[in-house]
Design a protein around this motif. Structure first.
Motif, short mmCIF file in Angstrom:
data_model
loop_
_atom_site.label_atom_id
_atom_site.label_comp_id
_atom_site.label_asym_id
_atom_site.label_seq_id
_atom_site.Cartn_x
_atom_site.Cartn_y
_atom_site.Cartn_z
N ARG A 132 6.71 68.87 -0.32
CA ARG A 132 7.24 68.62 1.04
C ARG A 132 6.21 67.91 1.90
NH1 ARG A 132 9.03 74.38 2.71
NH2 ARG A 132 10.05 73.40 4.48
N ASN A 133 4.94 68.23 1.72
CA ASN A 133 3.91 67.52 2.49
C ASN A 133 3.90 66.04 2.15
OD1 ASN A 133 2.74 69.47 4.19
ND2 ASN A 133 1.40 70.24 2.57
N VAL A 134 4.01 65.72 0.85
CA VAL A 134 4.02 64.30 0.45
C VAL A 134 5.23 63.61 1.08
CG1 VAL A 134 4.24 62.73 -1.52
CG2 VAL A 134 2.63 64.65 -1.64
N LYS A 135 6.38 64.30 1.09
CA LYS A 135 7.58 63.71 1.71
C LYS A 135 7.37 63.47 3.20
CE LYS A 135 11.40 65.44 -1.05
NZ LYS A 135 12.38 66.51 -1.16
N ALA A 136 6.62 64.35 3.86
CA ALA A 136 6.43 64.24 5.32
C ALA A 136 5.40 63.17 5.70
CB ALA A 136 6.01 65.59 5.89
N LEU A 137 4.65 62.65 4.70
CA LEU A 137 3.61 61.65 5.01
C LEU A 137 4.21 60.29 5.32
CD1 LEU A 137 0.76 62.07 2.33
CD2 LEU A 137 0.63 62.63 4.78
N ALA A 138 3.57 59.57 6.22
CA ALA A 138 3.92 58.17 6.50
C ALA A 138 3.28 57.28 5.43
CB ALA A 138 3.37 57.79 7.87
N THR A 139 3.63 56.01 5.44
CA THR A 139 2.96 55.02 4.58
C THR A 139 1.45 55.07 4.88
OG1 THR A 139 4.92 53.65 4.65
CG2 THR A 139 2.86 52.55 4.03
N GLU A 140 0.66 55.09 3.81
CA GLU A 140 -0.80 55.20 3.90
C GLU A 140 -1.26 56.51 4.54
OE1 GLU A 140 -2.51 51.44 5.22
OE2 GLU A 140 -1.83 50.51 3.37
N LEU A 153 3.17 67.17 -8.48
CA LEU A 153 2.97 66.04 -7.58
C LEU A 153 3.87 64.88 -8.00
CD1 LEU A 153 1.10 65.25 -5.24
CD2 LEU A 153 -0.60 64.53 -6.92
N ASN A 154 4.63 64.33 -7.04
CA ASN A 154 5.48 63.18 -7.33
C ASN A 154 4.64 61.90 -7.16
OD1 ASN A 154 7.27 61.04 -7.23
ND2 ASN A 154 8.87 62.23 -6.22
N ILE A 155 4.14 61.39 -8.28
CA ILE A 155 3.23 60.23 -8.25
C ILE A 155 3.96 59.02 -7.67
CG2 ILE A 155 1.71 58.74 -9.63
CD1 ILE A 155 0.84 61.58 -9.92
N ALA A 156 5.24 58.86 -8.01
CA ALA A 156 5.99 57.70 -7.53
C ALA A 156 6.07 57.71 -6.01
CB ALA A 156 7.40 57.69 -8.14
N ALA A 157 6.27 58.89 -5.43
CA ALA A 157 6.35 58.98 -3.96
C ALA A 157 5.01 58.62 -3.34
CB ALA A 157 6.76 60.40 -3.56
N LEU A 158 3.93 59.09 -3.97
CA LEU A 158 2.59 58.77 -3.45
C LEU A 158 2.33 57.27 -3.54
CD1 LEU A 158 -0.19 61.14 -4.82
CD2 LEU A 158 0.58 60.88 -2.47
N LEU A 159 2.65 56.73 -4.74
CA LEU A 159 2.39 55.32 -5.02
C LEU A 159 3.16 54.42 -4.05
CD1 LEU A 159 2.04 54.22 -8.63
CD2 LEU A 159 3.54 52.87 -7.20
N ASN A 160 4.43 54.74 -3.82
CA ASN A 160 5.23 53.92 -2.91
C ASN A 160 4.68 53.93 -1.50
OD1 ASN A 160 7.06 52.97 -4.76
ND2 ASN A 160 8.39 54.77 -4.58
#
Ligand SMILES: NC(=O)c1ccc[n+]([C@@H]2O[C@H](COP(=O)([O-])OP(=O)(O)OC[C@H]3O[C@@H](n4cnc5c(N)ncnc54)[C@H](OP(=O)(O)O)[C@@H]3O)[C@@H](O)[C@H]2O)c1
Length: 324
Positions: A222-230, A246-253
């Motif tokens: 959920r924290n990764v989802k709540a993050l903005a770009t960069e 960890l959803n690597i694709a979400a981080l990468l995008n």
């Protein structure tokens, strides 16, 4: 000297105060006659046998203190016996005397009494190092801290607001969330009833830039989802477990970063650099009244078991102090 002794590991009842041999400063160290210390969540883990002290550290619990310099080890410059100070410790704070590397000793900020100063070292060093030195939060960016009513949270809300960023926070009761709003949080989220991802995305189109997280595994996705770009997620606690997915694709995008840090295990030079940065950047804001120590209660050291019971129950707001 007196120190808190743990009779094995277990609940708060294993803690009691005893007479122990005096500690003496080695080269580069300072001995402090302790006036007050503070309870940290890590202390409750150490009591349970889940967070052993790092090699070389005292096995007496206690990660911070305030007091007066009692003696100086060989080669220490810049401090004098009797100076009023506060210090970041690797252990040993629950005692009438402690030794600490000179680089982790800080002056008491102007306008702060010596007992209250014990509430500052851990939160100031943790928040400054993670939010500014590691995550590089800028005033035009947004910031989410989980557990805004805790020791870390109450300090983070004040510091980050004072430095110009918009602050979102989570809290478990209406009273705690109202307290966080008074400290400067623009948005408070009920972590029991609301989805913080949905609130963060609604309030901050695109998400938040930096998150300071105490929950670990339970909030990782959920924290990764709540993050903005960069965006940058800095994990400092594991209250919600140690292993997550960890959803690597979400981080990468998002070109986002996930970082986890521990203050206690850092080398001495790293801690000294953090303390110096805190004195330079944070103490002036404390002296100006923009950031103040938030103290839930002050108990005598003899009531250490009660202090641990209160922290375990989680009803506190801000820091719990123990005085000598
Ligand atoms: N890595 C490091 O170097 C470092 C250094 C210092 C502290 N820490 C960690 O930072 C965390 C906070 O420390 P602290 O001294 O501020 O402890 P604290 O005063 O006990 O605060 C704990 C906070 O956790 C919150 N919380 C509990 N369940 C939650 C949930 N489901 N969602 C969001 N928040 C929740 C509580 O909120 P409510 O009160 O509103 O329920 C409370 O504000 C701890 O995990 C500690 O170990 C790490």
């Amino acid at each position: 000297m007196r120190a808190v002794h743990a009779e094995g590991t277990g609940g708060p009842e294993v803690l009691s105060v005893r007479e122990v041999p005096d500690v003496q400063p080695g080269p580069g160290e300072v001995a402090i006659e302790v006036v007050a210390t503070a309870v940290n969540r890590a202390d409750t883990l150490q009591r349970q046998g889940l967070y052993p002290p790092p090699p070389g550290a005292s096995d007496v619990i206690g990660l911070e203190c305030s007091g007066r310099i009692a003696s100086l080890g060989e080669g220490v410059e810049g401090w004098s016996v009797g100076d009023e100070v506060c210090a970041l410790l690797a252990g040993g704070g629950y005692a009438s005397r402690v030794v600490v590397p000179a680089g982790q000793v800080m002056p008491v900020p102007d306008g702060i009494d010596l007992v209250s100063a014990a509430a500052l070292p851990e939160v100031a060093c943790t928040v400054w190092s993670n939010v500014y030195m590691v995550a590089g939060l800028r005033p035009d960016e947004t910031f989410l801290v989980h557990g805004g009513a805790g020791g870390i949270g109450t300090f983070a809300i004040q510091l980050v607001s004072a430095l110009g960023s918009r602050v979102l926070t989570t809290g478990g009761t209406p009273e705690k969330r109202a307290f966080c709003a008074d400290l400067g949080a623009a948005v408070t989220i009920d972590y029991r009833e609301e989805d913080f991802v949905e609130v963060a995305q609604r309030e901050e189109a695109g998400g938040v830039d930096v998150i300071l997280d105490n929950m670990g595994a339970a909030y990782l996705g959920r924290n990764v989802k709540a993050l903005a770009t960069e965006g940058r997620l800095v994990i400092i606690g594991m209250q919600g477990g140690i292993k997550g997915e960890l959803n690597i694709a979400a981080l990468l995008n998002k070109r986002a970063a996930v970082i986890a840090t521990s203050l206690r295990g850092r080398p001495e030079a790293g801690k000294a650099a953090i303390c110096a940065a805190v004195v330079e950047h944070v103490w002036p804001l404390v002296a100006a009244g923009a950031v103040r120590p938030i103290i839930d209660r002050v108990l005598p050291l003899e009531e250490v078991a009660e202090a641990h019971r209160v922290m375990g129950e989680g009803s506190h707001t801000g820091k719990i102090l123990l005085t000598l």
